[in-house]
Design a protein around this motif. Structure first.
Motif, PDB file in Angstrom:
ATOM      1  N   GLY A 170      71.149   7.765  18.164  1.00 58.80           N
ATOM      2  CA  GLY A 170      72.216   8.228  17.282  1.00 58.80           C
ATOM      3  C   GLY A 170      72.494   9.716  17.369  1.00 58.80           C
ATOM      4  O   GLY A 170      73.244  10.249  16.566  1.00 58.80           O
ATOM      5  N   GLY A 171      71.871  10.388  18.316  1.00 60.55           N
ATOM      6  CA  GLY A 171      72.125  11.806  18.497  1.00 60.55           C
ATOM      7  C   GLY A 171      71.144  12.712  17.800  1.00 60.55           C
ATOM      8  O   GLY A 171      71.286  13.921  17.818  1.00 60.55           O
ATOM      9  N   ALA A 172      70.112  12.132  17.162  1.00 62.71           N
ATOM     10  CA  ALA A 172      69.123  12.957  16.457  1.00 62.71           C
ATOM     11  C   ALA A 172      67.730  12.693  17.004  1.00 62.71           C
ATOM     12  O   ALA A 172      66.763  12.647  16.281  1.00 62.71           O
ATOM     13  CB  ALA A 172      69.160  12.645  14.975  1.00 62.71           C
ATOM     14  N   SER A 173      67.643  12.537  18.321  1.00 56.35           N
ATOM     15  CA  SER A 173      66.382  12.140  18.947  1.00 56.35           C
ATOM     16  C   SER A 173      65.295  13.187  18.780  1.00 56.35           C
ATOM     17  O   SER A 173      64.113  12.872  18.882  1.00 56.35           O
ATOM     18  CB  SER A 173      66.602  11.857  20.438  1.00 56.35           C
ATOM     19  N   THR A 174      65.657  14.442  18.524  1.00 51.66           N
ATOM     20  CA  THR A 174      64.644  15.488  18.370  1.00 51.66           C
ATOM     21  C   THR A 174      64.135  15.567  16.934  1.00 51.66           C
ATOM     22  O   THR A 174      63.206  16.316  16.657  1.00 51.66           O
ATOM     23  CB  THR A 174      65.223  16.860  18.771  1.00 51.66           C
ATOM     24  N   GLN A 175      64.715  14.816  16.036  1.00 57.47           N
ATOM     25  CA  GLN A 175      64.326  14.868  14.634  1.00 57.47           C
ATOM     26  C   GLN A 175      63.575  13.597  14.243  1.00 57.47           C
ATOM     27  O   GLN A 175      63.958  12.492  14.615  1.00 57.47           O
ATOM     28  CB  GLN A 175      65.568  15.002  13.740  1.00 57.47           C
ATOM     29  N   GLU A 176      62.487  13.751  13.485  1.00 57.94           N
ATOM     30  CA  GLU A 176      61.753  12.589  12.995  1.00 57.94           C
ATOM     31  C   GLU A 176      62.410  12.000  11.760  1.00 57.94           C
ATOM     32  O   GLU A 176      62.273  10.806  11.489  1.00 57.94           O
ATOM     33  CB  GLU A 176      60.307  12.962  12.678  1.00 57.94           C
ATOM     34  N   GLU A 177      63.111  12.823  10.993  1.00 56.56           N
ATOM     35  CA  GLU A 177      63.790  12.320   9.812  1.00 56.56           C
ATOM     36  C   GLU A 177      64.946  13.235   9.437  1.00 56.56           C
ATOM     37  O   GLU A 177      64.985  14.406   9.816  1.00 56.56           O
ATOM     38  CB  GLU A 177      62.829  12.174   8.629  1.00 56.56           C
ATOM     39  N   ILE A 178      65.865  12.660   8.700  1.00 53.74           N
ATOM     40  CA  ILE A 178      67.006  13.389   8.149  1.00 53.74           C
ATOM     41  C   ILE A 178      66.856  13.354   6.641  1.00 53.74           C
ATOM     42  O   ILE A 178      66.639  12.293   6.059  1.00 53.74           O
ATOM     43  CB  ILE A 178      68.339  12.725   8.567  1.00 53.74           C
ATOM     44  N   LEU A 179      66.954  14.502   5.998  1.00 55.66           N
ATOM     45  CA  LEU A 179      66.830  14.577   4.543  1.00 55.66           C
ATOM     46  C   LEU A 179      68.216  14.737   3.923  1.00 55.66           C
ATOM     47  O   LEU A 179      68.917  15.714   4.186  1.00 55.66           O
ATOM     48  CB  LEU A 179      65.929  15.751   4.146  1.00 55.66           C
ATOM     49  N   LEU A 180      68.578  13.757   3.098  1.00 59.21           N
ATOM     50  CA  LEU A 180      69.890  13.756   2.461  1.00 59.21           C
ATOM     51  C   LEU A 180      69.724  13.789   0.949  1.00 59.21           C
ATOM     52  O   LEU A 180      69.011  12.953   0.392  1.00 59.21           O
ATOM     53  CB  LEU A 180      70.668  12.494   2.843  1.00 59.21           C
ATOM     54  N   PRO A 181      70.354  14.728   0.268  1.00 54.83           N
ATOM     55  CA  PRO A 181      70.281  14.738  -1.199  1.00 54.83           C
ATOM     56  C   PRO A 181      70.821  13.432  -1.782  1.00 54.83           C
ATOM     57  O   PRO A 181      71.896  12.968  -1.399  1.00 54.83           O
ATOM     58  CB  PRO A 181      71.160  15.936  -1.590  1.00 54.83           C
ATOM     59  N   ALA A 182      70.069  12.839  -2.699  1.00 51.02           N
ATOM     60  CA  ALA A 182      70.494  11.588  -3.336  1.00 51.02           C
ATOM     61  C   ALA A 182      71.384  11.910  -4.526  1.00 51.02           C
ATOM     62  O   ALA A 182      71.081  11.579  -5.672  1.00 51.02           O
ATOM     63  CB  ALA A 182      69.278  10.771  -3.762  1.00 51.02           C
ATOM     64  N   ALA A 183      72.490  12.578  -4.234  1.00 50.81           N
ATOM     65  CA  ALA A 183      73.465  12.960  -5.265  1.00 50.81           C
ATOM     66  C   ALA A 183      74.661  12.024  -5.186  1.00 50.81           C
ATOM     67  O   ALA A 183      75.018  11.540  -4.107  1.00 50.81           O
ATOM     68  CB  ALA A 183      73.904  14.406  -5.054  1.00 50.81           C
ATOM     69  N   ARG A 184      75.286  11.776  -6.330  1.00 51.84           N
ATOM     70  CA  ARG A 184      76.420  10.851  -6.346  1.00 51.84           C
ATOM     71  C   ARG A 184      77.565  11.355  -5.471  1.00 51.84           C
ATOM     72  O   ARG A 184      78.328  10.554  -4.934  1.00 51.84           O
ATOM     73  CB  ARG A 184      76.904  10.642  -7.778  1.00 51.84           C
TER      74      ARG A 184
END
Length: 200
Positions: free
Chosen positions: A159-173
């Protein structure tokens, strides 16, 4: 998103969209001694909700791991804490062996949350995609920061984020615009530049 609450341990592990009905989930953490008569106190992981009403027993231990079934003699909930007394544990010496452990109950005994609120086990394993249908990854856990919790998303392979182990997304509405537990999907509308930080 104030409605996202947690009843899952903080260990980082892949999970399914929800545990079986008899799976054990944590409802209070970090038992501590309270007084000389064997009472203990613990911090509720879902504040303001009484998960002990009508229960004759709970499990005390760690998740995952062995847990001990103990009968509840009495309990009181105030703010984010519960004070409880187990039947047969009548002094500080007996109670000290439970210090540091958590309180768990079977998943099928959980109180239903208000509409728009979710337990962590309902979110772990859901796919995350943008409003235009682009697959971002799968929720691995929800990280509590003291403010808005973060969705820890395992990127979709290729998906284009092969260098990252995780993506952190704020759980905001404003970011998580739709959560559909039944279909297993969270739709996000991230602010400009957020996904680009992770190479997505």
């Amino acid at each position: 998103m104030g409605g996202i609450t947690t009843l899952k341990s903080s260990s980082r592990e892949s999970g399914s969209p929800g545990p079986a009905g008899d799976a054990e989930v944590v409802i209070a953490t970090g038992l501590r001694l309270r007084g000389a008569r064997g009472s203990l106190t613990a911090r509720l992981v879902v504040s303001g909700i009484d998960q002990l009403s009508g229960r004759e027993w709970v499990l005390v231990g760690r998740s995952p791991g062995p847990a001990r079934r103990l009968p509840v003699e009495s309990y009181t909930i105030y703010r984010d804490n519960v004070v409880l007394k187990f039947r047969g544990i009548d002094d500080a010496t007996a109670a000290s062996g439970l210090a540091g452990l958590d309180i768990l109950i079977p998943c099928n005994g959980l109180v239903d949350l208000p509409e728009g609120s979710y337990y962590i086990f309902q979110l772990v394993g859901l796919s995350v995609r943008t409003r235009d249908g682009r697959e971002i990854g799968t929720v691995r856990e929800v990280v509590h920061t003291g403010g808005t919790p973060l969705l820890a998303v395992e990127p979709t392979p290729g998906g284009g984020a092969s260098t990252q182990e995780e993506i952190l997304l704020p759980a905001a509405r404003s970011i998580c615009t739709a959560i559909d537990v039944v279909s297993g999907c969270i739709t996000i509308d991230p602010p400009e530049g957020l996904l680009e930080l992770y190479g997505v």
